[in-house]
Structure formats: structure tokens, C-alpha cells
Design a protein around this motif. Sequence first.
Motif, PDB file in Angstrom:
ATOM      1  N   LYS A   6       0.750  -1.147  -0.001  1.00 53.11           N
ATOM      2  CA  LYS A   6       0.009   0.122  -0.121  1.00 53.11           C
ATOM      3  C   LYS A   6       0.861   1.300  -0.061  1.00 53.11           C
ATOM      4  N   LYS A   7       0.177   2.441   0.008  1.00 55.34           N
ATOM      5  CA  LYS A   7       1.076   3.699  -0.059  1.00 55.34           C
ATOM      6  C   LYS A   7       0.444   4.708   0.916  1.00 55.34           C
ATOM      7  N   ARG A  23      -0.642   2.453   4.168  1.00 59.17           N
ATOM      8  CA  ARG A  23       0.993   1.744   4.622  1.00 59.17           C
ATOM      9  C   ARG A  23       1.268   1.900   5.819  1.00 59.17           C
ATOM     10  N   GLU A  33       0.915  -1.431   8.312  1.00 59.99           N
ATOM     11  CA  GLU A  33       2.085  -2.012   8.451  1.00 59.99           C
ATOM     12  C   GLU A  33       2.384  -1.971  10.252  1.00 59.99           C
TER      13      GLU A  33
END
Length: 366
Positions: free
Chosen positions: A214-215, A219, A223
Motif C-alpha cells: 500500500k501507499k 501503508r 504495517e
Amino acid sequence: METGPISAILDTTLAIIFTWVGYKTAAIVWKYTPYSYPNARINAMEAKLLSEQRFNELAESRTLQNFVVNLEDTDYRDYLTGISTYNVEEIERSLERALAGTYELMIKILPGRVSPFFRLMLEEWDVRNVTSVVKAKFRGEPASDYVMEIGPMLPKVKAMAEAKSPEEMLVILEGTPYEGPYQRLLLGEISIQEFETELYRMHYGKLLSYALSKKNDERVILEEFVRLRIDRTNILTVLRAKAAGMDSEKIKSLVIPGGSVKLDPLIHVEDLSMALAELDSTRYGKVIRDVREEVEKDLSVLERALDKYILERMGELTRFYPLSVATPLGYILKREREIRKLRAIAKLIEDGVEPERIKELVGDVA
């Protein structure tokens, strides 16, 4: 003085500015708008979570039948109506289905760019089911008694429970991610405990890979969530192993990669007390210090403290990123905590514990 060139430059400049503003507006709309409805719905669901007063009332149930009846005006009603016998096992299975239902709801209402994460999280029930069936088969017990009616692989799990031989189970697992570890188990290359660890490694590996794909905010949040869960699992595994006097090499074989804590210092110390001391310099140092004396007597105290820390961390991310995947993750954690409390109350009622003592004990459940 000619105005043509100047006007052209101004027009071009304005066009660039409006294009940039339009792009940034579209990016903001794409990023945040898809979370508006689901997060509003989740906030409404949070308001319906059981209060401490309600838990105290449930502690007064006296019998498991009363306990179930007292939950009829909650979201658990639909999951509890099918109970045929009032025992803890049936109630726990119903509560697990309610939790899985929460994951399934998230898959439906969240944006398509994050909903697959919750589908992956549902696969943890596959891991639990497969390991439970394999353990039961190895012990010569009826494997079907250990099957939870949840998970994408449920039909295969049921087939495994009915299998007549270990080799037949291998055929059923063919083509699944669990085929390789099970084959190694049959060949004697790994133990049952290592087999279970391998399945959890695969599960958390999938979650972490997805998070890292993901971005931006998504993310960061996903994360953090996965690494926190891995840390929790690893810390408890290492400390329990130390308390049991397990050697360092054996402990290493039970560790899941991907966490944020360096585990080597914990693994190679002599005992539980020294392992706790090593954790003092990590992000979990304060968590450990707050419950240090109790933890050395009862590791479940640390388990509750870590759960509370992860929930608080998700709360921080929710405040920082209000329209994001942090809100559903935070709700999932609160729902898990609520179900832990309900399971604890049910078990204590079955054991005949007095209501006042139940209230006291359940109040400590994170």
C-alpha cells in the motif's frame, strides 16, 4: 505595449494552477471520501459496544442460559439463537462467529483498496482450524470436535476432519499453502509445534506483504498494525518458552519474522526475569515496567497489557488519520476485547464463581 504575450502567459499560468488544484482536490477526494460512510457506520457500531455496567449485569446471570438471554438485545443475538445446549464451548463458538461476522462486514463496506486485508485476516481461522484438526488426529481424538465453522477453507477443513489417514489429509491439502508444511510434518522434519508456527508465519507474511504494497497513510497504518501483532505473538512465545526452560535454538524455531523487536537478546538470556529486563529498552518497555512484578507470576497479565497497548496505539492513529483504515482496525480490536470479556464471564459462570468475584476478575481483562 502589446498585451497578447502577457495574456497568454497569464492564461497558461492560471491553467496550470487550476489543473494542480483540481488534481490535488481529486487526490483528496479519492483518498478520504471512500472512508466517510464506512467509518460513520463503524462509529455508530462503537456506540453499541457493551459498557462496564452491562458487563456487571451479565456477571449476575448465575446460569449460562440467563447469560445468553441477557444478550438477546445485542448484536450477538443472531449468533446465539442457534445454541442447542448451554455450555461454554457452544457459546464460545457463537462468539467466534460474531467476530468473524465483523470481519466480513468490513470486507463489504470498506474501500476495495483495503478490504482484501480483512479477507486475509479471516484466514487466521483457517490456520487455527488446520492446526486443531492435525493436532487432534495426531492425538487420536475426534477432529470434528475442534472445527470452528469459520474460514475460507472450511469445506477442506471438514474433509480433513473426516479423513481416514494422514496421507488422505495431505491429498486434501494439495494445492493449498499448507501442503508443504504438512508434508514436512509427515516426514518428521518438523514438530507439531513448528508446523503450527510455520502456518502462522505464512499468515503474517501475507498480511505484512499486503500492508507493504500500500501507499501513504494506508501503508503506515496497516504495517504498524501487523508488526504490533507479530511483536505481541513473539514476545509472549519467547517469554513462555523461557519460563518453561526451553533452549535458545528451539525458541528460534518458534519465532515469526516481521516484528519490530529484536528478539536475539531475549532468546539468549538465561531466564524469564532477564528476558523481561531486555524488553525494557524496546517500545514495550513502559508496558513491561507497569506490570513487571505480576508478569513474573502470571504471563497472562502481560498478554492483557500488550493488547491494551496495541488498542491505544490504534486509537492514536485513528485520531491522527480520522478518515482511514485505522478506524475499522481499532473497532476490530475493541470487538475482540469485548468477546474476550464475554468468554471469561461465561467460563466463570460455568465454574460456579460468585457474581462479585466475576466482576472483579473480568474487570482485569483487557
